[in-house]
Motif scaffolding. Structure first.
Motif, PDB file in Angstrom:
ATOM      1  N   ALA A  54      23.330  88.086  37.766  1.00  0.00           N
ATOM      2  CA  ALA A  54      24.577  88.728  37.320  1.00  0.00           C
ATOM      3  C   ALA A  54      25.586  87.690  36.866  1.00  0.00           C
TER       4      ALA A  54
ATOM      5  N   SER B 180      22.197  94.933  34.340  1.00  0.00           N
ATOM      6  CA  SER B 180      21.527  95.741  35.358  1.00  0.00           C
ATOM      7  C   SER B 180      21.564  97.206  34.957  1.00  0.00           C
ATOM      8  N   SER B 181      20.624  97.969  35.491  1.00  0.00           N
ATOM      9  CA  SER B 181      20.579  99.409  35.241  1.00  0.00           C
ATOM     10  C   SER B 181      21.562 100.125  36.162  1.00  0.00           C
ATOM     11  N   GLU B 182      21.707 101.429  35.964  1.00  0.00           N
ATOM     12  CA  GLU B 182      22.571 102.215  36.844  1.00  0.00           C
ATOM     13  C   GLU B 182      22.077 102.186  38.279  1.00  0.00           C
ATOM     14  N   GLN B 183      20.784 102.006  38.466  1.00  0.00           N
ATOM     15  CA  GLN B 183      20.201 101.955  39.802  1.00  0.00           C
ATOM     16  C   GLN B 183      20.387 100.593  40.470  1.00  0.00           C
ATOM     17  N   GLY B 184      20.881  99.605  39.700  1.00  0.00           N
ATOM     18  CA  GLY B 184      21.075  98.279  40.256  1.00  0.00           C
ATOM     19  C   GLY B 184      19.908  97.334  40.064  1.00  0.00           C
TER      20      GLY B 184
ATOM     21  N   PRO C 289      19.813 102.937  49.932  1.00  0.00           N
ATOM     22  CA  PRO C 289      20.306 102.198  48.767  1.00  0.00           C
ATOM     23  C   PRO C 289      19.968 100.714  48.903  1.00  0.00           C
TER      24      PRO C 289
ATOM     25  N   CYS D 141      12.860  93.341  41.878  1.00  0.00           N
ATOM     26  CA  CYS D 141      14.229  93.307  41.360  1.00  0.00           C
ATOM     27  C   CYS D 141      14.348  94.013  40.014  1.00  0.00           C
TER      28      CYS D 141
ATOM     29  N   VAL E 214      14.858  92.803  46.162  1.00  0.00           N
ATOM     30  CA  VAL E 214      16.098  93.504  46.471  1.00  0.00           C
ATOM     31  C   VAL E 214      16.321  93.506  47.980  1.00  0.00           C
TER      32      VAL E 214
ATOM     33  N   GLU F 253      20.630  96.509  47.003  1.00  0.00           N
ATOM     34  CA  GLU F 253      21.341  95.639  46.082  1.00  0.00           C
ATOM     35  C   GLU F 253      20.422  94.473  45.731  1.00  0.00           C
ATOM     36  N   GLN F 254      20.736  93.781  44.670  1.00  0.00           N
ATOM     37  CA  GLN F 254      19.940  92.620  44.314  1.00  0.00           C
ATOM     38  C   GLN F 254      19.997  91.589  45.433  1.00  0.00           C
TER      39      GLN F 254
END
Length: 301
Positions: free
Chosen positions: A240, A246-250, A231, A271, A113, A233-234
């Protein structure tokens, strides 16, 4: 590189990807590891909580791993960035930034990530050195030191509880108006945790080692370590585009076998989990490699 088709392509050649490559190499599989050389812990001076490698430099661990994997002649490495992937009749097609195309029956994303660091002067320079994400990885080295946590609300409360195991000299910086409940605020104060609501301006540091937090009102607080969970991101957008959930957490969703919701696509390491450590990345990568090998066997037998 002459060979273009493989049984497995691993996108990401850090700890999880390397671990999967070893598992698959020892299973006699034709494997390609594509890696651009930008691990998320590249600024971290030492890795901890990984038996036999405790305190070692992350780059030394990965370099040693790669040397050991190169013994298995069915595993090849490609230094570059994967930018696109397509589903094909026989599996998947991976396209690199330089335009090269590789194909495989199975794909493993071990791409990690990307942390989205706050725009606090000095934060990026200290990240992974004295601004830390995990007490299990780095807490022992700063035990009993003056420590700050940058967080707010429920996360700030729980983070403060956790870090209090390593030091009692603790302050919680909410970086703006506190979102703690009255009860949470009182509990923290009862445990000696100082709460600072002023916004942070910058960090006074030397070569990434924090000295003081400087607030926008001019107040300065001396600390030796800071914990923060920015925070993220991938790191790689390709899963994607292939339809991986993906989960709510990304995080990429995987089942107990490291499989995504798209048949033939697997994922492992940072990831897929909030437990970001070298040991867990290695574990999930090794397991993913074994599962992929078994799936290939079942398809061919």
């Amino acid at each position: 590189m002459e060979q273009k088709h493989f049984e497995v392509i691993i996108v990401g050649g850090s700890y999880s990807g390397l671990s999967a490559a070893m598992s698959l190499g020892r299973s006699l599989r034709q494997v390609l590891v594509i890696d651009s050389g930008l691990p998320c812990n590249r600024q971290t001076p030492h890795s901890h909580n990984f038996i036999t490698q405790d305190g070692e430099k992350p780059t030394v661990i990965s370099a040693k791993a790669k040397l050991q994997i190169e013994i298995y002649k069915t595993v090849q490495f490609y230094n570059g960035l994967a930018i696109k992937a397509l589903k094909t009749e026989g599996g998947f097609e991976i396209i690199t930034e330089s335009g090269e195309i590789f194909t495989a029956r199975k794909v493993l994303f071990a791409t990690g990530v990307k942390d989205l660091l706050p725009k606090i002067e000095g934060f990026a320079a200290c990240w992974g050195i004295s601004v830390l994400h995990c007490p299990y990885c780095h807490g022992y080295e700063v035990k009993n030191e003056k420590t700050a946590i940058i967080a707010n609300g429920e996360m700030g409360f729980e983070f403060a509880k956790l870090i209090s195991n390593w030091t009692k000299d603790l302050r919680l910086c909410t970086n703006g108006k506190s979102e703690l409940s009255l009860e949470q605020t009182q509990i923290l104060k009862n445990h000696g945790v100082q709460i600072f609501e002023e916004e942070i301006d910058s960090f006074d540091h030397k070569e990434g080692y924090i000295k003081k937090i400087i607030f926008k009102n001019g107040e300065r607080v001396e600390v030796k370590a800071i914990y923060a969970r920015p925070p993220f991101e991938q790191h790689c957008p390709i899963p994607a585009t292939l339809g991986c959930d993906s989960s709510e957490q990304g995080l990429l969703k995987v089942d107990g076998m490291q499989k995504t919701n798209i048949p033939g696509i697997f994922a492992s390491g940072d990831c897929t989990t909030q437990m970001r450590s070298v040991a867990i990345a290695v574990s999930t990568g090794s397991f993913a490699g074994a599962v992929i090998n078994k799936e290939l066997i079942d398809e061919d037998f």
